[in-house]
Design a protein around this motif. Structure first.
Motif, mmCIF file in Angstrom:
data_model
loop_
_atom_site.group_PDB
_atom_site.id
_atom_site.type_symbol
_atom_site.label_atom_id
_atom_site.label_comp_id
_atom_site.label_asym_id
_atom_site.label_seq_id
_atom_site.Cartn_x
_atom_site.Cartn_y
_atom_site.Cartn_z
ATOM 1 N N UNK A 24 0.844 -1.207 0.000
ATOM 2 C CA UNK A 24 0.000 0.000 0.000
ATOM 3 C C UNK A 24 0.872 1.247 0.000
ATOM 4 N N UNK A 28 1.020 4.148 -2.813
ATOM 5 C CA UNK A 28 0.681 5.526 -2.463
ATOM 6 C C UNK A 28 1.841 6.464 -2.770
ATOM 7 N N UNK B 61 -8.704 -0.417 -0.335
ATOM 8 C CA UNK B 61 -7.975 0.078 0.828
ATOM 9 C C UNK B 61 -7.345 1.426 0.514
ATOM 10 N N UNK B 62 -6.667 1.481 -0.626
ATOM 11 C CA UNK B 62 -6.013 2.727 -1.010
ATOM 12 C C UNK B 62 -7.043 3.834 -1.188
ATOM 13 N N UNK B 63 -8.184 3.469 -1.744
ATOM 14 C CA UNK B 63 -9.264 4.430 -1.918
ATOM 15 C C UNK B 63 -9.741 4.953 -0.560
ATOM 16 N N UNK B 64 -9.892 4.042 0.397
ATOM 17 C CA UNK B 64 -10.332 4.444 1.738
ATOM 18 C C UNK B 64 -9.353 5.436 2.348
ATOM 19 N N UNK B 65 -8.073 5.118 2.249
ATOM 20 C CA UNK B 65 -7.070 6.012 2.821
ATOM 21 C C UNK B 65 -7.078 7.359 2.125
ATOM 22 N N UNK B 67 -9.711 8.712 0.688
ATOM 23 C CA UNK B 67 -10.908 9.408 1.131
ATOM 24 C C UNK B 67 -10.650 10.098 2.464
ATOM 25 N N UNK B 68 -9.987 9.391 3.361
ATOM 26 C CA UNK B 68 -9.681 9.987 4.658
ATOM 27 C C UNK B 68 -8.818 11.234 4.489
ATOM 28 N N UNK B 70 -8.515 13.078 1.867
ATOM 29 C CA UNK B 70 -9.302 14.124 1.217
ATOM 30 C C UNK B 70 -10.198 14.827 2.221
ATOM 31 N N UNK B 71 -10.785 14.039 3.100
ATOM 32 C CA UNK B 71 -11.699 14.652 4.062
ATOM 33 C C UNK B 71 -10.949 15.637 4.944
ATOM 34 N N UNK B 74 -10.362 18.638 3.003
ATOM 35 C CA UNK B 74 -11.621 19.343 2.818
ATOM 36 C C UNK B 74 -11.942 20.187 4.043
ATOM 37 N N UNK B 75 -11.693 19.622 5.196
ATOM 38 C CA UNK B 75 -11.977 20.359 6.422
ATOM 39 C C UNK B 75 -11.102 21.597 6.528
ATOM 40 N N UNK B 77 -9.903 23.227 4.050
ATOM 41 C CA UNK B 77 -10.443 24.157 3.051
ATOM 42 C C UNK B 77 -11.692 24.848 3.589
ATOM 43 N N UNK B 78 -12.520 24.061 4.250
ATOM 44 C CA UNK B 78 -13.746 24.622 4.793
ATOM 45 C C UNK B 78 -13.434 25.696 5.828
ATOM 46 N N UNK B 81 -12.677 28.771 4.072
ATOM 47 C CA UNK B 81 -13.883 29.386 3.547
ATOM 48 C C UNK B 81 -14.645 30.126 4.644
ATOM 49 N N UNK C 60 -20.137 31.318 -1.606
ATOM 50 C CA UNK C 60 -19.341 30.602 -0.604
ATOM 51 C C UNK C 60 -20.226 29.823 0.350
ATOM 52 N N UNK C 64 -20.169 25.930 0.958
ATOM 53 C CA UNK C 64 -19.978 25.310 2.267
ATOM 54 C C UNK C 64 -21.019 24.228 2.513
ATOM 55 N N UNK C 71 -19.579 15.625 2.196
ATOM 56 C CA UNK C 71 -18.868 14.865 3.217
ATOM 57 C C UNK C 71 -19.757 13.771 3.784
ATOM 58 N N UNK C 74 -19.899 11.108 1.354
ATOM 59 C CA UNK C 74 -18.614 10.425 1.334
ATOM 60 C C UNK C 74 -18.544 9.402 2.456
ATOM 61 N N UNK C 78 -17.980 5.540 2.218
ATOM 62 C CA UNK C 78 -16.878 4.884 2.912
ATOM 63 C C UNK C 78 -17.392 3.679 3.696
ATOM 64 N N UNK C 81 -17.742 0.932 1.390
ATOM 65 C CA UNK C 81 -16.431 0.394 1.030
ATOM 66 C C UNK C 81 -15.915 -0.540 2.105
#
Lengths: 90, 90, 90, 90
Positions: A24, A28, B61-65, B67-68, B70-71, B74-75, B77-78, B81, C60, C64, C71, C74, C78, C81
DNA sequence: CGGACAAGTTTGCCAC
DNA sequence: GTGGCAAACTTGTCCG
């Protein structure tokens, strides 16, 4: 966080956790490199635009050269085929 | 309009050929690297499969990681904002 | 090669003209609706601006809320998944 | 969750919370409709493909018709212009 | 080969 | 009106 230092000590029973984790991580790592290179390419396009070049035309040129290269590779492959055929006929 | 940096230097009229060629080569070089890395990734998946791992699960598995990760991004970024929205609302 | 489903029915030879026309019209109709909705959205932004609201902040806020909804989606994804990954690992 | 039933009772001071909320909801509603229509269009393309049609060609046809329609609209606009010019000359 | 997923390309919008 | 930014659409890739 959840470090798995001790093989066999966790709930994994069927697969070698270390091997899985190594794979993994290698994937990655490579995907991150790939993303980095994609970013570098974007940067070059941006730089080119800043220098007055048209990114769209630039992309077309690269596409054309790629097609040419593919055709050349195809021809080389065909040459190889001919050569080996000749070898067999010798 | 189109300024002539290198008049009489060849058949190029509008753009600096050297600069153009350099840019094209840099991009092509990077794209080749990118392709190489993609191949490496494929190789690892093939190797994993040869070792009895299920490529599909591996991808999940790689997708799950991802996603984590990214989240988490995202936070962040939020948060940015929210800050700017609050600034604008005073 | 190309089988004639409706011989002599017109100048169309390979496809059923009626079906094709129906499909094209349905798509065009929907695309027109879509454009209409996009226009409605623009109108609302204009109206909001006329009422003293800052369109940028508005966007914005909507962004948000969208991020939050994404999320949540998502997380559901998840969960799915995890379930399937666990299933496959048995 | 955080319902703002009583205007002026919250921390909003400069803008009318109700108006803001109404606008946001209207936009979100319209964007959802827009997404729904886009999905409908995708479904039609899928259906067309299932019926043996080439989605790519379909898109080209619709694009062509769009261009034609635009040209016709342009001509109509020009006619209007001419008409009003004639009116003014009369 | 056909559908799912990601990459790239195009288009529309807003600010300057 | 132009250029940058973000969203939408299209194209290519990869797996089953």
């Amino acid at each position: 966080m959840a470090e798995e230092k001790t093989p066999g000590a966790g709930h994994n029973s069927g697969v070698a956790g270390d091997q899985l984790r190594t794979i993994v991580e290698r994937i990655e790592r490579l995907e991150e490199e790939k993303r980095g290179i994609a970013d570098d390419i974007k940067d070059i396009y941006a730089e080119a635009k800043a220098n007055g070049l048209d990114a769209k035309v630039l992309r077309q040129i690269i596409q054309l050269r790629k097609v040419d290269a593919d055709k050349r590779a195809e021809e080389a492959e065909k040459r190889e085929l001919y050569m080996s055929a000749l070898d067999m006929l010798q």
